[in-house]
Design an enzyme around this catalytic site. Structure first.
Site, short mmCIF file in Angstrom:
data_model
loop_
_atom_site.label_atom_id
_atom_site.label_comp_id
_atom_site.label_asym_id
_atom_site.label_seq_id
_atom_site.Cartn_x
_atom_site.Cartn_y
_atom_site.Cartn_z
N ASN A 210 30.23 45.79 46.60
CA ASN A 210 30.26 44.37 46.98
C ASN A 210 28.85 43.86 47.19
O ASN A 210 27.87 44.59 47.04
CB ASN A 210 31.13 44.18 48.22
CG ASN A 210 30.60 44.99 49.38
OD1 ASN A 210 29.48 44.78 49.84
ND2 ASN A 210 31.40 45.94 49.86
N LYS A 289 32.51 59.90 31.59
CA LYS A 289 32.40 58.46 31.40
C LYS A 289 33.64 57.92 30.66
O LYS A 289 34.05 58.49 29.64
CB LYS A 289 31.13 58.18 30.58
CG LYS A 289 30.76 56.74 30.56
CD LYS A 289 29.46 56.53 29.79
CE LYS A 289 29.39 55.09 29.36
NZ LYS A 289 28.55 54.89 28.20
N ASP A 306 39.27 53.82 57.24
CA ASP A 306 38.66 52.76 58.04
C ASP A 306 37.77 53.39 59.11
O ASP A 306 38.25 54.04 60.04
CB ASP A 306 39.74 51.89 58.68
CG ASP A 306 39.15 50.61 59.24
OD1 ASP A 306 38.15 50.69 59.98
OD2 ASP A 306 39.67 49.53 58.90
N LYS A 337 41.47 41.08 64.50
CA LYS A 337 40.73 42.34 64.31
C LYS A 337 40.54 43.07 65.64
O LYS A 337 40.60 44.30 65.70
CB LYS A 337 39.37 42.02 63.68
CG LYS A 337 39.03 42.93 62.54
CD LYS A 337 38.12 42.28 61.53
CE LYS A 337 38.95 41.66 60.42
NZ LYS A 337 38.20 41.00 59.41
N1 CTP Z 1 35.20 48.63 58.43
C1 CTP Z 1 35.07 49.99 58.47
N2 CTP Z 1 35.66 50.78 57.53
C2 CTP Z 1 36.40 50.24 56.56
C3 CTP Z 1 36.55 48.85 56.49
C4 CTP Z 1 35.93 48.07 57.45
O1 CTP Z 1 34.38 50.49 59.38
N3 CTP Z 1 36.95 51.02 55.65
C5 CTP Z 1 34.58 47.80 59.47
C6 CTP Z 1 33.45 46.93 58.99
O2 CTP Z 1 32.20 47.59 59.11
C7 CTP Z 1 33.55 45.74 59.91
C8 CTP Z 1 35.04 45.62 60.12
O3 CTP Z 1 35.56 46.90 59.93
O4 CTP Z 1 32.96 45.99 61.16
C9 CTP Z 1 35.65 44.69 59.17
O5 CTP Z 1 37.02 44.80 59.25
P1 CTP Z 1 37.95 44.54 57.99
O6 CTP Z 1 39.31 44.38 58.55
O7 CTP Z 1 37.73 45.50 56.92
O8 CTP Z 1 37.32 43.20 57.57
P2 CTP Z 1 37.61 42.42 56.33
O9 CTP Z 1 37.40 43.25 55.12
O10 CTP Z 1 36.87 41.15 56.49
O11 CTP Z 1 39.14 42.26 56.66
P3 CTP Z 1 40.41 41.77 55.91
O12 CTP Z 1 40.75 42.88 54.98
O13 CTP Z 1 41.35 41.63 57.06
O14 CTP Z 1 40.00 40.49 55.28
#
Ligand code: CTP
Length: 399
Positions: A210, A289, A306, A337
């Site tokens: 990303n 590949k 997560d 969250k």
């Molecule tokens: N995070 C993490 N590990 C992951 C995904 C997210 O530690 N696999 C942490 C990020 O560093 C951030 C927070 O969780 O602190 C973001 O939460 P998340 O729910 O992933 O945020 P978004 O992607 O914005 O959420 P959503 O999918 O609900 O839009």
């Protein structure tokens, strides 16, 4: 260990409506680990009872200069010697005048004359009294002598006026005391920050990722270091220089980042998850590949671990700060969250084309259960400093 573990603070409480907030100052100082002795002036005792302060500080409250029994327990000179810091909160206009004049007509002013410790004064009074020439002169005299003035803040006053004269909030006072002792509000604490994107390999040459630049996380790591912490920065693949004094561990995928975080978690006091961890990864990583022989290619993705939620499950774990990047409904998603993943704070920002990723600027609002603070729009460095100050305040508040 609290940030103020075993620090000896003499808290003076003067005669002002804000005296009730003195009780909160005692509670927060104790929660941060300090040893607290309270000296209540006669004016202060009209607003708050010694019993309340005794219950909170765990010590009898000192009131009388010339009471033989009290003097036998701990005399005014002993009290002045015992203190590593004298904090007067609130200080009325009258008390500031007596301090400035060098009077020793009660226990608090006498202890202030007798102590070699630094003295901090948090004034609280009506805005006209604060602006009066006599008060200004007293304030000047005190500052000339090295007394540290904290505030006052501006805002609504008990008398119905609005303006400068409110006592600085207890949590902010205690954060200032912590800064005084430690050289920074996070001195002695260990902080881990994740930053940047992750890369989830599809095959040996391709990946999913990303737009995160890692700048916010790097700024938080630098700010934590400036605040006196020992900092481990767990970085995804980014092209940024390591902030001075920060220990950096580079990682690539979410699984990698999780493993690095968990193996550095012991002894960690604060965990800030600023990384934009990929939420999904290819279900299979192809060993070779991928060739473009199909007209349409379908990719099966699976969830990544997560990291934030995993750290939040650890018993007796660190104070946790998560980030939320949203395109809409900032507060609702941030609060969701908080509940779903269990961090202590969520720092939320709106992302879109104009800000957020890959920019030096950001705008953050921080949410916790029962409160929020808007840190406004500023450089990521300034926001990181604001976030670190808030983390220190919230940690003190939560004990
Ligand atoms: N995070 C993490 N590990 C992951 C995904 C997210 O530690 N696999 C942490 C990020 O560093 C951030 C927070 O969780 O602190 C973001 O939460 P998340 O729910 O992933 O945020 P978004 O992607 O914005 O959420 P959503 O999918 O609900 O839009």
């Amino acid at each position: 260990m609290g940030i103020l573990t075993n620090r000896r603070v003499l808290l003076g409480i003067g005669g002002s409506v804000a005296a009730y907030k003195g009780a909160e100052v005692v509670r927060l100082l104790k929660a941060a680990g300090a040893r607290v002795r309270v000296v209540l002036t006669a004016g202060g005792a009209r607003f708050i009872t010694p019993l309340t302060l005794q219950a909170l500080s765990g010590r009898p409250v000192h009131e009388d200069l010339l009471d033989p029994a009290a003097e036998a327990a701990m005399g005014h000179i002993e009290l002045a010697r015992w203190a590593e810091l004298v904090l007067i909160a609130p200080a009325s206009a009258n008390l500031m005048g007596r301090l400035a004049a060098g009077l020793a007509d009660d226990l608090l002013t006498t202890a202030c004359l007798a102590t070699a410790a630094p003295v901090m004064v948090a004034p609280a009074m009506n805005r006209h009294m604060w602006a009066a020439a006599a008060t200004r002169a007293n304030r000047h005299t005190l500052e000339q002598r090295g007394v540290i003035l904290l505030g006052p803040d501006e805002g609504d006053q008990a008398c119905g006026d609005s303006g400068p004269g409110r006592m600085v909030e207890p949590a902010e006072l205690v954060a200032t005391v912590a800064r005084h002792f430690g050289g920074g509000p996070l001195a002695g604490l260990r902080v881990m920050v994740t930053a940047g994107p992750t890369r989830e390999a599809l095959d040996p040459v391709r990946y999913l990722s990303n737009r995160s630049s890692g700048r916010m996380g790097f700024a938080v790591a630098a700010a934590a270091r400036r605040a006196g912490a020992e900092v481990v920065l767990v970085a995804g693949p980014v092209a940024l220089a390591t902030p001075p004094g920060v220990e950096r561990v580079d990682t690539v995928s979410a699984a990698d980042m999780l493993e690095t975080v968990m193996s550095n978690l012991a002894g960690c006091d604060i965990f800030v998850a600023a990384a934009a961890v990929a939420d999904y990864r290819p279900a299979q990583r192809r060993p070779d590949k991928i060739k473009k022989d199909a007209a349409i290619m379908e990719l099966a993705l699976e969830r990544t671990p997560d990291i934030l939620a995993t750290v939040a499950m650890v018993e007796e774990g660190p104070f946790i700060v998560g980030f939320a990047a949203e395109t809409r409904d900032l507060e609702r998603h941030a609060r969701d969250k908080l509940e779903r993943k269990g961090p202590d704070l969520v720092a939320a920002n709106l992302v879109g084309d104009k800000q957020g990723f890959d920019s030096d600027y950001n705008a953050l609002t921080v949410y916790w259960r029962g409160g929020s603070r808007d840190l406004g729009r500023a450089t990521k460095g300034e926001l990181a400093d604001g976030l670190i100050t808030l983390i220190a305040e919230r940690m003190i508040e939560q004990g």
